[in-house]
Design an enzyme around this catalytic site. Structure first.
Site, PDB file in Angstrom:
ATOM      1  N   GLU A 199       1.692  -0.535  -4.995  1.00  8.32           N
ATOM      2  CA  GLU A 199       0.707   0.497  -5.322  1.00  8.32           C
ATOM      3  C   GLU A 199       1.465   1.819  -5.247  1.00  8.32           C
ATOM      4  O   GLU A 199       1.699   2.344  -4.167  1.00  8.32           O
ATOM      5  CB  GLU A 199      -0.462   0.511  -4.334  1.00  8.32           C
ATOM      6  CG  GLU A 199      -1.535   1.487  -4.766  1.00  8.32           C
ATOM      7  CD  GLU A 199      -2.184   2.278  -3.640  1.00  8.32           C
ATOM      8  OE1 GLU A 199      -3.274   2.805  -3.858  1.00  8.32           O
ATOM      9  OE2 GLU A 199      -1.591   2.401  -2.543  1.00  8.32           O
TER      10      GLU A 199
ATOM     11  N   ASP B 176       0.831  -1.201   0.000  1.00  2.00           N
ATOM     12  CA  ASP B 176       0.000   0.000   0.000  1.00  2.00           C
ATOM     13  C   ASP B 176       0.872   1.261   0.000  1.00  2.00           C
ATOM     14  O   ASP B 176       1.861   1.340   0.731  1.00  2.00           O
ATOM     15  CB  ASP B 176      -0.852  -0.047   1.276  1.00  2.00           C
ATOM     16  CG  ASP B 176      -1.930   0.997   1.321  1.00  2.00           C
ATOM     17  OD1 ASP B 176      -2.795   0.964   0.434  1.00  2.00           O
ATOM     18  OD2 ASP B 176      -1.918   1.841   2.242  1.00  2.00           O
TER      19      ASP B 176
END
Ligand code: GLC
Length: 550
Positions: free
Chosen positions: A295, A221
């Site tokens: 990401e 993330d």
């Protein structure tokens, strides 16, 4: 035109290089309603395990689970209070183990989400930081700073949270307004200081914890965010512009298509790559091609490629198709731009049309029958491209974005952004899956308990049960495409063709792939139809339709 370097399929290539990965949004996939901490209307790990055979039958290779760790759920799990345990509402560690071993028994790989940029405000480190004094080692794990202006009443710099509002919140010290801490997202998600070695050591142990339990990879993330420019200086903004930490909510961030660069002292700092080199070495300690996918909403394709250099991440999400409008020219640019950017580092591309942060692509493409036809066409073209594709739960049912009533929205981005243009938040793509039945909760959950976000009343024809076995349904279309991909597509080479303004056309492994994004039907090229995204009439390829020809 553009070709990947190696035209021959490498049988020794790691599994993830051409895997189809299915994203499960844990709260919204399936609920069994069992388990001590279970909450009615919320998905859980045993629910996911019970549906793994569905995913095997769909034909995907791997499952990515959004965060299921102990968390107060202010950002639905992206606010982690304990990285080594399971949120009681979702189950237990042994439920996670059962999920992993069932997945493996079914031949599915398991990717879990890692959230290293920030913790929850309820993480023991942050609680200790609040209880400790300015300048203490406890505070040094986060980014606490004195404020500016008289009495330090102004935030330490001008950065804005991705979710809106200042990226700083002030705490009390000795009962009086004190230091500020940085949070690039919600104020319940304090950013860690990755320049503090304790942070890196903690995350290495978290990686090993899950690798030891058998997970096959990590989705990382906010992978571009861990390091901030050390000075924490102000962001330079043009005249009249407001500072922002723009990210996935904007059409600008992360595109492979080059654009004017913004000053971003909070993102994409060179030091972050040392973190991924270290993690790569950790992964290499384990057998079986463990992987990580970033990401990273970087500003240029070149900086995206840096994340997937041979000693760093395995993959990075390529958000460029997701950000492209419905246009053959835009799609061509995305394909060639992606392949060109990755060739120098030898990384395999990834493709994605939807995820839990963006408006579902059926809706982005116009909604209704046209939106669905385009979504199916884009999917058919995407799944013919070399590399790996990421699918988001419910897209195989043709689900559209849901207009969740304002009073029921739960996304922290909505809570911070409401009233601003485009600020409705991300709840509309997170509505729980419809499995069966004529009315909500459509088999989501064990009984009559209503899902945490309301499902539309007109989803009866979109449930898995309603589509299963029905020729022409979107679910059967996905199954057929994934089966054909497994049978026919193994090479890494793709040739883009110049077929005119309205068509995206390419060849791969002897297949011709054509997508018609124009307003009118066109003559089908030579060849036998392997699969089409919609009906073909009179030897023609209608608008908003794609086809594979052998
Ligand atoms: C990522 C996640 C998003 C989350 C944010 C903060 O962008 O995909 O859902 O809100 O990080 O963790």
């Amino acid at each position: 035109m553009t070709a990947l370097n190696d035209p021959n399929h490498d049988l020794t290539a790691p599994w993830w290089r051409d895997a189809v990965v299915y994203q499960v949004y844990v709260r919204s996939f399936a609920a069994t309603g069992t388990g001590a901490g279970h909450v009615d209307g919320l998905g859980d790990l045993p629910g996911i395990t019970s549906k793994l055979p569905y995913l095997r039958d769909l034909g995907v290779d791997a499952v990515w689970l959004t965060p299921f760790y102990t968390s107060p759920q202010h950002d639905h799990g992206y606010d982690v209070a304990d990285y080594r345990d399971v949120e009681p509402r979702f189950g237990t560690l042994s439920d996670a183990d059962a999920l992993a071993s069932t997945a493996h028994d079914l031949g599915l790989k398991l990717i879990v989400d890692l959230v290293p940029n920030h913790t929850s405000e309820e993480h023991e480190w942050f609680r200790a930081a609040l209880a400790a004094a300015p300048g203490s080692p406890e505070r040094a794990r986060y980014l606490f700073r004195e404020g500016r202006g008289p009495d330090g009443a102004e935030p330490p710099n001008n950065w804005q949270s991705v979710f809106g509002g200042p990226a700083w919140t002030r705490v009390e010290d000795d009962g009086r307004p004190g230091q500020w801490y940085l949070h690039l997202f919600d104020d319940t998600q304090p950013d860690l200081d990755w320049r503090n070695p304790e942070v890196g050591d903690m995350f290495e142990s978290v990686l090993r914890f899950w690798l030891d339990r058998g997970v096959d990879g990590f989705r990382v993330d906010v992978a571009h965010g861990l390091h901030k420019e050390a000075s924490l200086r102000d962001q330079e903004v043009g005249d009249g512009a407001t500072p922002s930490s723009e990210s996935q909510e904007s059409a600008g961030g992360g595109s492979m298509v080059e654009r004017t660069l913004r000053d971003e002292p909070m993102w994409d700092q060179p030091e972050v790559h040392d973190v991924y080199r270290r993690w790569r070495r950790v992964l290499a300690d384990y057998p079986g091609d463990r992987m990580m996918v970033a990401e990273a909403w970087t500003q240029t394709s070149a900086s995206m490629a840096d994340f997937v250099r041979p000693d760093e991440m395995s993959q990075a999400f390529n958000f460029s198709w997701l950000l492209a409008p419905w246009s053959a020219g835009a799609f061509r640019d995305v394909v060639s731009g992606t392949l060109d950017a990755l060739a120098p580092v030898g990384a395999s591309p990834t493709w994605v049309l939807s995820n839990h942060d963006v408006v579902r692509h059926t809706t982005r493409y116009g909604g209704g029958p046209v939106g669905l036809a385009r979504a199916r066409a884009a999917t058919l073209a995407m799944l013919a491209l070399p590399g790996s594709s990421y699918l988001y739960q419910g897209e195989e049912l043709g689900l559209e974005q849901v207009d969740v009533p304002a009073e029921l929205r739960q996304d922290p981005a909505w809570l911070r952004l409401q009233g601003r243009p485009g600020g409705v938040g991300r709840d509309g793509c997170r509505v729980p899956m419809p499995w069966a039945g004529d009315h909500p909760p459509y088999g989501f959950g064990s009984g009559s308990g209503q899902p945490w976000l309301p499902q539309p009343l007109d989803w009866a024809s979109l449930t898995v049960a309603a589509q299963e076995g029905h020729d022409g349904s979107t679910l059967e279309f996905y199954r057929a495409v994934l089966a054909a991909r497994r049978d026919l597509l193994h090479g890494t080479s793709v040739q883009l063709l110049d077929a005119g303004e309205d068509l995206l056309a390419f060849t791969r492994d002897g297949l011709s792939v054509v997508l018609n994004a124009g307003p009118a039907s066109v003559e089908l090229p030579e060849g036998d139809v392997v699969i089409a995204s919609g009906p073909l009439t009179d030897g023609r390829l209608p608008a908003d339709t794609a086809v594979w020809l052998a």
